[in-house]
Design a protein around this motif. Structure first.
Motif, short mmCIF file in Angstrom:
data_model
loop_
_atom_site.label_atom_id
_atom_site.label_comp_id
_atom_site.label_asym_id
_atom_site.label_seq_id
_atom_site.Cartn_x
_atom_site.Cartn_y
_atom_site.Cartn_z
N MET A 1 0.84 -1.17 0.09
CA MET A 1 0.07 0.00 0.05
C MET A 1 0.89 1.03 0.07
SD MET A 1 -3.49 0.29 2.43
CE MET A 1 -2.95 1.08 3.45
N LYS A 2 0.29 2.18 -0.45
CA LYS A 2 1.18 3.53 -0.75
C LYS A 2 1.26 4.21 0.74
CE LYS A 2 0.23 5.76 -5.00
NZ LYS A 2 -0.15 7.01 -5.59
N GLN A 3 2.33 4.81 1.10
CA GLN A 3 2.83 5.37 2.14
C GLN A 3 1.99 6.81 2.08
OE1 GLN A 3 6.91 5.23 3.08
NE2 GLN A 3 6.42 6.21 5.09
N THR A 4 1.12 7.02 3.21
CA THR A 4 0.28 8.16 3.04
C THR A 4 1.29 9.13 3.97
OG1 THR A 4 -0.84 7.63 5.12
CG2 THR A 4 -1.84 7.36 2.80
N VAL A 5 1.54 10.80 3.12
CA VAL A 5 2.08 11.84 3.82
C VAL A 5 1.44 12.98 3.98
CG1 VAL A 5 4.38 13.17 3.77
CG2 VAL A 5 4.49 10.95 3.02
N LEU A 6 1.13 13.61 5.07
CA LEU A 6 0.38 14.83 5.06
C LEU A 6 1.53 16.02 5.40
CD1 LEU A 6 -2.94 15.83 6.12
CD2 LEU A 6 -1.12 17.15 7.34
N ILE A 7 1.60 17.06 4.44
CA ILE A 7 2.49 18.06 4.45
C ILE A 7 1.93 19.39 5.04
CG2 ILE A 7 3.99 19.61 3.17
CD1 ILE A 7 4.41 17.34 1.27
N VAL A 8 2.16 20.11 6.10
CA VAL A 8 1.54 21.30 6.51
C VAL A 8 2.58 22.35 5.91
CG1 VAL A 8 0.91 22.39 8.37
CG2 VAL A 8 0.75 20.03 8.74
N GLY A 9 1.75 23.21 5.05
CA GLY A 9 2.83 24.37 4.51
C GLY A 9 2.87 24.33 3.09
N ALA A 10 2.29 25.09 2.29
CA ALA A 10 2.74 25.09 0.79
C ALA A 10 3.47 26.38 0.55
CB ALA A 10 1.46 25.21 0.20
N GLY A 11 4.48 26.62 1.28
CA GLY A 11 5.55 27.37 0.93
C GLY A 11 6.65 26.57 -0.22
N ILE A 12 7.80 27.34 -0.28
CA ILE A 12 8.51 26.87 -1.10
C ILE A 12 9.06 25.46 -0.60
CG2 ILE A 12 10.95 27.78 -0.58
CD1 ILE A 12 11.28 28.59 -3.41
N ILE A 13 9.31 25.21 0.72
CA ILE A 13 9.79 24.02 1.00
C ILE A 13 8.70 22.84 1.08
CG2 ILE A 13 10.33 22.55 3.19
CD1 ILE A 13 12.58 24.84 2.10
N GLY A 14 7.39 23.26 1.29
CA GLY A 14 6.11 22.20 1.30
C GLY A 14 5.88 22.08 -0.19
N CYS A 15 6.07 22.93 -1.00
CA CYS A 15 5.55 22.58 -2.23
C CYS A 15 6.57 21.68 -3.16
CB CYS A 15 5.49 24.07 -3.28
SG CYS A 15 3.91 24.91 -2.66
N SER A 16 8.11 21.97 -2.66
CA SER A 16 8.81 21.17 -3.34
C SER A 16 9.01 19.69 -2.84
CB SER A 16 10.48 21.78 -2.93
OG SER A 16 10.36 22.94 -3.21
N LEU A 17 8.64 19.78 -1.44
CA LEU A 17 8.46 18.28 -0.95
C LEU A 17 7.14 17.66 -1.51
CD1 LEU A 17 9.04 18.71 2.94
CD2 LEU A 17 9.98 16.88 1.41
N ALA A 18 6.02 18.03 -1.56
CA ALA A 18 4.79 17.60 -2.31
C ALA A 18 5.19 17.00 -3.73
CB ALA A 18 3.62 18.64 -2.32
N ASP A 19 5.91 17.88 -4.69
CA ASP A 19 6.24 17.14 -5.76
C ASP A 19 7.18 16.10 -5.49
OD1 ASP A 19 6.68 17.41 -8.65
OD2 ASP A 19 8.76 18.06 -7.96
N GLU A 20 8.18 15.94 -4.96
CA GLU A 20 9.17 14.99 -4.84
C GLU A 20 8.49 13.63 -4.18
OE1 GLU A 20 12.38 15.51 -5.89
OE2 GLU A 20 12.80 13.47 -5.41
N LEU A 21 7.88 14.00 -3.02
CA LEU A 21 7.00 12.82 -2.19
C LEU A 21 6.23 12.05 -3.56
CD1 LEU A 21 6.79 14.08 1.14
CD2 LEU A 21 8.12 12.01 0.54
N THR A 22 5.51 12.83 -3.86
CA THR A 22 4.43 12.22 -5.03
C THR A 22 5.08 11.67 -5.97
OG1 THR A 22 2.98 14.06 -4.57
CG2 THR A 22 2.51 12.91 -6.61
N ARG A 23 6.31 11.94 -6.64
CA ARG A 23 7.00 11.66 -7.68
C ARG A 23 7.57 10.04 -7.62
NH1 ARG A 23 11.28 14.13 -10.67
NH2 ARG A 23 11.86 15.24 -8.97
N ARG A 24 7.83 10.09 -5.75
CA ARG A 24 8.25 8.81 -5.49
C ARG A 24 7.41 7.91 -4.94
NH1 ARG A 24 13.97 9.65 -2.44
NH2 ARG A 24 15.19 11.46 -3.79
#
Ligand SMILES: Cc1cc2nc3c(=O)[nH]c(=O)nc-3n(C[C@H](O)[C@H](O)[C@H](O)COP(=O)(O)OP(=O)(O)OC[C@H]3O[C@@H](n4cnc5c(N)ncnc54)[C@H](O)[C@@H]3O)c2cc1C
Length: 387
Positions: A1-24
């Protein structure tokens, strides 16, 4: 099953992480109290560099950040970045003392392998033909440096994550955090409970308040107000003109001023590339942009008709030692936090390394010095010292 990750914050750090984690392959949800990239990431000079940074580990982290932006830009044809403007940074000297300081800086950078070239006055004029600097002595070029259009970066990355299956929930403020669970509130007063295998706090200056709801003291600084202790974080002033044919080709730094092209075709300027250090309640803040624009016009007469369109006060996201925090908050690997100054430079590298740690538990060697244990060691030492 996919690992679920909740990111709090859509600044430059949160958006970069959202993209990277989704791609992985993670199932990512991002919540933000406001809109994408609208807090500190919108009020930044956005200079990508590892120029004069210390200690060594932080300088290296910033170099890795710059290189990660370069890699993303190189993959532009394959859906990579359009936001990194690697135009180089020209620093100019108008006195012998300034020139001597630049010569030393170039020597030190060259010794570390960081690209830096000494410039004669003629070299500076060739690079910046619209510059009219009296008593120009010369300068330096840092050719690998550049600036990031942060709004394009944040919105492109979060959109790409959403297209790949991530969920973005704007206008949801996190009011409480527990292992694997956050409580949020919408502007309508709706309360939601969101669960995930891992929660990553990338809420900038919001991390401290969120973690205090779990009784955790997170070591970042509050913005300075007049009369507060010198340890607090300063506020920076970032101004942008309307569109103008300025002839400014690089990031240009001179005594008391830093300027660069802006996303709207204007010029972004500040008294220091990281926006100076002001108290949040200092009334002089509102006189600074006009004084700085005069200084810009002095150096670039082509700016004579330019008008300031936008002034933003940026509140730095500053860990107590001014560096970076990227670490687990809870040992069971359910809650992670990132908070950093230089976040524009670092975002792409932090996204890669934090995503790896969150998904596999493997910590990248470049993060070794940026854990939370260094603060407990410091406070234990201070306590021992007072006994
Ligand atoms: C004046 C100035 C100049 C700078 N210049 C540079 C520079 O030249 N180069 C460089 O590399 N760096 C620079 N920086 C630093 C850089 O801008 C920051 O490190 C970076 O923007 C921080 O990004 P972030 O994503 O961590 O935080 P933010 O952009 O602040 O994002 C955090 C997000 O979390 C959200 N949030 C907060 N609390 C909650 C909550 N309770 N619930 C839900 N969401 C929440 C906010 O709405 C926000 O969208 C500068 C900073 C300043 C202030």
């Amino acid at each position: 099953m996919k690992q679920t990750v909740l990111i709090v914050g859509a600044g430059i750090i949160g958006c970069s992480l959202a993209d990277e984690l989704t791609r992985r392959g993670a199932a990512v949800t991002v919540v933000d109290a406001a809109e994408v990239g609208s807090a500190t990431s919108a009020a930044t000079f956005a200079w990508v560099n590892s120029n004069d940074k210390s200690p060594h580990e932080y300088s290296r982290l910033n170099l890795l950040g710059l290189q990660a932006h370069e890699r993303a830009a190189r993959s532009a044809g394959k859906g990579g970045s359009r936001w990194f403007h690697q135009i180089g940074n020209v620093q100019i000297a108008q006195t012998d003392d300034e020139m001597a300081a630049i010569e030393l800086q170039v020597q030190q950078h060259a010794a570390k392998g960081y690209e830096a070239q000494l410039l004669s006055a003629a070299n500076v004029r060739a690079l910046e033909p619209s510059l009219q600097a009296p008593r120009l002595k010369g300068g330096a070029l840092f050719p690998k440096e550049g600036w990031v259009d942060t709004l394009t970066m944040c919105s492109s990355l979060v959109n790409r994550a959403v297209e790949a299956g991530a969920v973005f929930a704007p206008y949801e403020t996190v009011t409480n955090v527990q292992p694997n669970l956050v409580t949020t509130r919408t502007p309508d007063g709706d309360v939601r409970h969101r669960t995930a295998d891992v929660i990553v706090l990338a809420a900038g200056n919001g991390n401290r308040g969120i973690l205090s709801t779990a009784g955790i003291d997170f070591p970042t600084l509050e913005p300075t107000r007049s009369g507060s202790s010198g340890k607090d974080s300063g506020v920076g002033i970032i101004s942008t003109t309307g569109p103008v044919r300025s002839g400014i080709r690089h990031i240009v730094r001179a005594e008391g001023i830093a300027m660069r092209p802006a996303r709207n075709g204007g010029i972004t300027f500040a008294d220091h590339p990281t926006g100076g250090k002001w108290d949040l309640d200092d009334p002089r803040i509102w006189t600074v942009p006009a004084l700085l624009l005069d200084r810009v016009r002095e150096l670039y007469p082509s700016m004579k008709d330019a008008a300031t369109e936008n002034v933003r006060l940026g509140i730095r996201v500053l860990p107590e030692d001014g560096l970076t925090i990227a670490d687990w908050i809870i040992d069971d690997h359910s809650l992670y936090a990132v908070a950093t100054h230089s976040g524009v430079t670092l975002a792409a590298h932090l996204a890669e390394t934090v995503a790896e740690e969150v998904l596999t538990g493997t910590r990248h060697e470049s993060l070794e010095s940026f854990g939370l244990s260094r603060f407990s060691v410091a406070s234990e030492t201070a306590e021992a010292g007072t006994k």
